[in-house]
Motif scaffolding. Structure first.
Motif, short mmCIF file in Angstrom:
data_model
loop_
_atom_site.label_atom_id
_atom_site.label_comp_id
_atom_site.label_asym_id
_atom_site.label_seq_id
_atom_site.Cartn_x
_atom_site.Cartn_y
_atom_site.Cartn_z
N ARG A 222 15.65 -10.34 63.79
CA ARG A 222 14.51 -9.67 63.17
C ARG A 222 13.20 -10.43 63.46
O ARG A 222 12.16 -9.82 63.70
N GLU A 223 13.27 -11.75 63.38
CA GLU A 223 12.08 -12.55 63.64
C GLU A 223 11.53 -12.30 65.04
O GLU A 223 10.32 -12.19 65.24
N ASP A 226 9.96 -8.77 65.21
CA ASP A 226 8.63 -8.74 64.58
C ASP A 226 7.57 -9.31 65.51
O ASP A 226 6.45 -8.78 65.60
N LYS A 229 6.57 -6.82 68.19
CA LYS A 229 5.69 -5.76 67.69
C LYS A 229 4.25 -6.23 67.55
O LYS A 229 3.31 -5.45 67.71
N GLU A 230 4.07 -7.51 67.26
CA GLU A 230 2.75 -8.03 66.90
C GLU A 230 2.00 -8.67 68.05
O GLU A 230 0.77 -8.70 68.04
#
Length: 263
Positions: A222-223, A226, A229-230
Motif C-alpha cells: 500500500r505504501e 500511495d 499515485k502522488e
C-alpha cells in the motif's frame, strides 16, 4: 546521458581533460538562442516529467504535441526527441524573443550545454565510467567568453545534479535495451511498446497500474501504491524497475512483491 562512443562519433565534442572550460551565454552574445533552433534535442524520462508538469499537461498530450521518436544511437530502442516548431528557423516551441519560457524546467540537454556527460560502458553493468566532454559548435560564441568553469561549478550553477541522478537510473534501463531484449520482433515488439510507456508516459503507466488487472496479479505494498499515485518521480522509478523485472526477471520488484499469475 549518452554513450561515450556515440558522442565521440559526432566529432563535435572533446574530452574535458584540463578540468576547466570557458563559456558564458547571455543576451549580449551575438548567437543568443541560436542553439534553440533546428536542434536535434534528446529528451530523457525525467525531462518529460519536468516539462509536462510545467506546462500542466498530461504526459500523453505532451508526447503527442511536443515529441517524436527516432532511431539515433540505439538501433533497438527509439530515442525521444523534442519536436521543433514549423517556422522557417525550426525554433524550439518554448523559445520567445526574450529566451526560454520554461527555463527553470528546461531539459537536461539544454541545461548542461556545452558540457556533455557520457558513460563508458563495460561488459560488467555495475562498472561504468562517467566522463565529461565539451561540445564545440562552430556557431556558438559563448566559448569565446572569458568566464571559466569547473565541472562541479557548472553542475551547481545550472542545477544539473538532480538530472544527473535521474539519468543515472535511466542508464541501467538503456543498457538493457541496447542488448535487444525484444528478439526477432525488434522494434515491432509489444514488449518494447510496454517498456516505452513505462519509461516515458507516466500517466498512461499509472492508468495501467491502477485501472487494469495489474494490482490483482501483483502484490504491491500500500505504501508503494500511495507513492505511485502522488509522485511522478516515484512512478518513473517504479517504471524502470518494472521494465527491468519483466525483461530480465531481476531487480528490486522481484523482492518487494510476489507474482500471482504468469505475465
Amino acid at each position: 546521458m549518452k554513450d561515450l562512443s556515440d558522442i565521440q562519433k559526432s566529432g563535435r565534442s572533446r574530452l574535458l581533460t584540463g578540468g576547466t572550460f570557458k563559456f558564458n551565454c547571455h543576451s549580449g552574445v551575438a548567437c543568443f538562442t541560436r542553439c534553440c533552433k533546428d536542434a536535434d534535442m534528446y529528451l530523457y524520462p525525467y525531462d518529460v516529467i519536468r516539462m509536462k508538469n510545467r506546462l500542466a499537461m498530461s504526459s500523453d498530450k505532451f508526447l503527442e504535441r511536443h515529441t517524436f521518436q527516432a532511431i539515433r544511437d540505439n538501433p533497438y530502442f527509439p530515442n525521444l526527441m523534442l519536436k521543433m516548431s514549423d517556422d522557417d528557423e525550426k525554433s524550439c516551441p518554448f523559445l520567445s524573443a526574450s529566451g526560454c519560457t520554461i527555463y527553470e524546467d528546461r531539459p537536461f540537454s539544454c541545461r548542461a550545454y556545452p558540457m556533455e556527460r557520457a558513460v563508458a560502458r563495460t561488459d560488467d553493468e555495475n562498472r561504468r565510467t562517467v566522463l565529461y566532454l565539451v561540445a564545440e559548435d562552430s556557431y556558438c560564441l559563448g566559448h569565446k567568453e572569458s568566464h571559466e568553469w569547473t565541472v562541479k561549478a557548472w553542475i551547481q550553477d545550472q542545477q544539473i545534479q538532480l538530472f544527473n541522478d535521474m539519468n543515472d537510473l535511466w542508464v541501467d534501463i538503456d543498457t538493457i535495451f541496447r542488448g535487444n531484449p525484444w528478439g526477432p520482433e525488434g522494434l515491432d515488439s509489444p514488449a518494447l511498446k510496454m517498456a516505452f510507456m513505462a519509461c516515458f508516459n507516466g500517466d498512461e503507466f499509472k492508468t495501467f497500474i491502477f485501472e487494469s488487472t495489474f494490482l490483482s496479479r501483483f502484490d504491491v505494498p500500500r505504501e508503494t501504491a500511495d507513492k505511485l499515485k502522488e509522485s511522478d518521480v516515484e512512478l518513473m522509478k517504479f517504471g524502470f524497475d518494472w521494465v527491468k523485472f519483466f525483461l530480465t526477471g531481476t531487480g528490486p520488484l522481484g523482492v518487494i512483491f510476489s507474482k500471482k499469475t504468469p505475465l
